[in-house]
Design a protein around this motif. Structure first.
Motif, mmCIF file in Angstrom:
data_model
loop_
_atom_site.group_PDB
_atom_site.id
_atom_site.type_symbol
_atom_site.label_atom_id
_atom_site.label_comp_id
_atom_site.label_asym_id
_atom_site.label_seq_id
_atom_site.Cartn_x
_atom_site.Cartn_y
_atom_site.Cartn_z
ATOM 1 N N PHE A 229 0.836 -1.205 0.000
ATOM 2 C CA PHE A 229 0.000 0.000 0.000
ATOM 3 C C PHE A 229 0.869 1.253 0.000
ATOM 4 C CE2 PHE A 229 -1.578 3.441 2.686
ATOM 5 C CZ PHE A 229 -2.696 3.845 1.966
ATOM 6 N N ASN A 230 1.901 1.269 0.814
ATOM 7 C CA ASN A 230 2.748 2.454 0.895
ATOM 8 C C ASN A 230 3.511 2.693 -0.403
ATOM 9 O OD1 ASN A 230 2.688 4.312 2.932
ATOM 10 N ND2 ASN A 230 4.424 3.492 4.081
ATOM 11 N N ASP A 231 3.888 1.611 -1.064
ATOM 12 C CA ASP A 231 4.549 1.759 -2.372
ATOM 13 C C ASP A 231 3.594 2.402 -3.372
ATOM 14 O OD1 ASP A 231 6.842 0.608 -1.380
ATOM 15 O OD2 ASP A 231 6.407 -1.403 -2.154
ATOM 16 N N ARG A 232 2.336 1.977 -3.355
ATOM 17 C CA ARG A 232 1.343 2.573 -4.271
ATOM 18 C C ARG A 232 1.045 4.013 -3.882
ATOM 19 N NH1 ARG A 232 -3.411 1.117 -4.338
ATOM 20 N NH2 ARG A 232 -3.580 -0.217 -2.502
ATOM 21 N N ASP A 237 -0.917 6.124 -6.453
ATOM 22 C CA ASP A 237 -1.958 5.153 -6.812
ATOM 23 C C ASP A 237 -2.812 4.758 -5.609
ATOM 24 O OD1 ASP A 237 -1.199 5.025 -9.484
ATOM 25 O OD2 ASP A 237 0.328 3.498 -9.084
ATOM 26 N N ALA A 238 -2.687 5.465 -4.501
ATOM 27 C CA ALA A 238 -3.478 5.177 -3.311
ATOM 28 C C ALA A 238 -3.703 6.492 -2.567
ATOM 29 C CB ALA A 238 -2.769 4.152 -2.425
ATOM 30 N N VAL A 239 -4.500 6.425 -1.501
ATOM 31 C CA VAL A 239 -4.883 7.628 -0.773
ATOM 32 C C VAL A 239 -4.601 7.455 0.715
ATOM 33 C CG1 VAL A 239 -6.829 9.088 -0.074
ATOM 34 C CG2 VAL A 239 -6.689 8.231 -2.417
ATOM 35 N N PHE A 240 -4.024 8.491 1.316
ATOM 36 C CA PHE A 240 -3.949 8.585 2.777
ATOM 37 C C PHE A 240 -4.611 9.898 3.145
ATOM 38 C CE2 PHE A 240 -2.199 9.683 6.876
ATOM 39 C CZ PHE A 240 -2.138 8.461 7.554
ATOM 40 N N ASP A 241 -5.788 9.815 3.760
ATOM 41 C CA ASP A 241 -6.617 10.997 3.979
ATOM 42 C C ASP A 241 -6.305 11.619 5.334
ATOM 43 O OD1 ASP A 241 -8.438 12.861 3.263
ATOM 44 O OD2 ASP A 241 -10.214 11.610 3.522
ATOM 45 N N ALA A 242 -5.364 12.567 5.347
ATOM 46 C CA ALA A 242 -4.863 13.146 6.598
ATOM 47 C C ALA A 242 -5.653 14.383 6.987
ATOM 48 C CB ALA A 242 -3.381 13.485 6.456
ATOM 49 N N ARG A 243 -6.962 14.178 7.211
ATOM 50 C CA ARG A 243 -7.814 15.277 7.663
ATOM 51 C C ARG A 243 -7.911 15.294 9.177
ATOM 52 N NH1 ARG A 243 -11.600 12.757 4.825
ATOM 53 N NH2 ARG A 243 -13.008 12.967 6.620
#
Length: 374
Positions: A229-232, A237-243
């Protein structure tokens, strides 16, 4: 004049010596019976039994060697991540799927990296103790957790994994998707499933009957999926939603997790005041210690992942105080865990001590959550 006193003490020491002799005889009796049986058998049976005994001795030697200490243990393990330089403001990253500017992408999540590395620490840098055959067999049928030895490492590992499990759930439910409405990330979803795997599974089971994937193999797959996941994420190619609302949710879950551990500490303290002779106290202490060891790294990582939110809400001082409280907890390292009276002076209460630090960390989390929610 002193003859009656001398005679009294002679009788006392005679009785003590007799009692010790009875205990030693009781301990040695099974081995003496086994020795007589072994000498009366033929060469082939002796060879088979001898090989089995030697094999068992070797297995126990390996088991004891693995449980004596925690390999690569370092309370300052987060230093290797250079977190002071790792924070990437969320607004500096492109948004995805029309999400807010606080959605991070195209850079790795430190939370994910730390979580994956904690799994690696548990199952590769160290052997996962709870699922090994001799740990499951216990000490002559008595669970190791009920004995005063060779169970502290297993409890520590389970505490670390408790924090890892909690974080994996939050990554799937909130952090790894946009506003909780987008599709669940497949790598994170698979990682969560493998990380939730039973912690006591060996290669073979009687119920259900048959071969199984052992616990370490499942955890390793979960670790690999987190890294995938972290590579993507790094490749956009992926999302980390830091709200901010996701950070609130994450902190809430950690505070509740710590609160549950605090209740377990209280229950154990209330159940016994046996001091150094409480064979269950060390299990709860080291579980708590492992949990805080993991959350120290995870919350330090969250400081980097949510750098923009923490700066904009003026949380730096409060967050740093929370991290310092966690780090101070890791300085606790009693040789023998004691569960005595809280006001005792001979046998202290280490559970009360670690519980005090635990509640301070929880109060810091509640304060952070309150500021974020304004």
């Amino acid at each position: 004049m002193f003859d009656p006193i001398i005679a009294f003490f002679e009788r006392v020491f005679t009785l003590i010596g007799h009692g010790i002799g009875v205990v030693i005889a009781w301990i040695l009796w099974p081995f003496m019976v086994a020795g007589r049986w072994y000498r009366s058998k033929g060469f082939i049976l002796k060879a088979i039994v001898g090989a089995a005994v030697v094999g068992l001795v070797v297995l126990y030697a390996i088991f004891i060697w693995r449980t004596l200490w925690i390999r690569d243990f370092n309370p300052d393990y987060v230093a290797v991540y250079n977190l002071d330089e790792a924070g990437v403001k969320a607004g500096d990253q492109p948004s995805i799927e029309n999400s807010s500017a606080t959605t991070r992408t195209c850079s790795r999540s430190v939370i994910v990296d730390v979580t994956a590395d904690l799994i690696d620490f548990n199952v590769d840098q160290n052997a996962w103790i709870s699922s090994t055959l001799l740990y499951k067999a216990g000490f002559f049928g008595v669970p190791w957790d009920s004995t005063p030895f060779l169970d502290n490492k297993a409890s520590f590992q389970r505490g670390v994994h408790q924090a890892v499990q909690r974080t994996a759930i939050e990554l799937v439910d909130t952090l790894g998707r946009v506003r909780g409405t987008s599709q669940v990330d497949p790598d994170l979803d698979r990682a969560r499933g493998r990380i939730q795997y039973d912690q006591y599974t060996w290669y073979f089971s009687l119920s259900p009957f048959g071969p199984l994937a052992p616990t370490p193999a499942a955890f390793r797959e979960g670790r690999d999926k987190l890294r995938a996941f972290n590579d993507r994420l790094e490749s956009c190619d992926a999302v980390f939603d830091a709200r901010a609302d996701n950070l609130i949710s994450f902190i809430d879950r950690i505070a509740k997790d710590i609160g549950s551990t605090s209740a377990a500490l209280r229950d154990r303290s209330a159940a016994s005041n046996a001091g150094w002779f409480d064979t269950r106290a060390d299990n709860q202490f080291w579980f708590t210690y492992g949990q805080l060891y993991a959350y120290y790294g995870i919350l330090k990582a969250a400081h980097a992942d949510f750098a923009d939110v923490i700066e904009s809400r003026q949380l730096e001082d409060v967050w740093t105080t929370m991290e310092d409280q966690l780090r101070k907890t890791l300085d606790l390292n009693p040789v023998i865990v004691s569960n005595g009276r809280e006001d005792g002076w001979i046998m202290p209460s280490h559970l009360a001590t670690v519980g005090f630090y635990l509640l301070r960390v929880r109060s810091n989390l509640v304060e952070v959550r309150s500021i974020l929610d304004r």
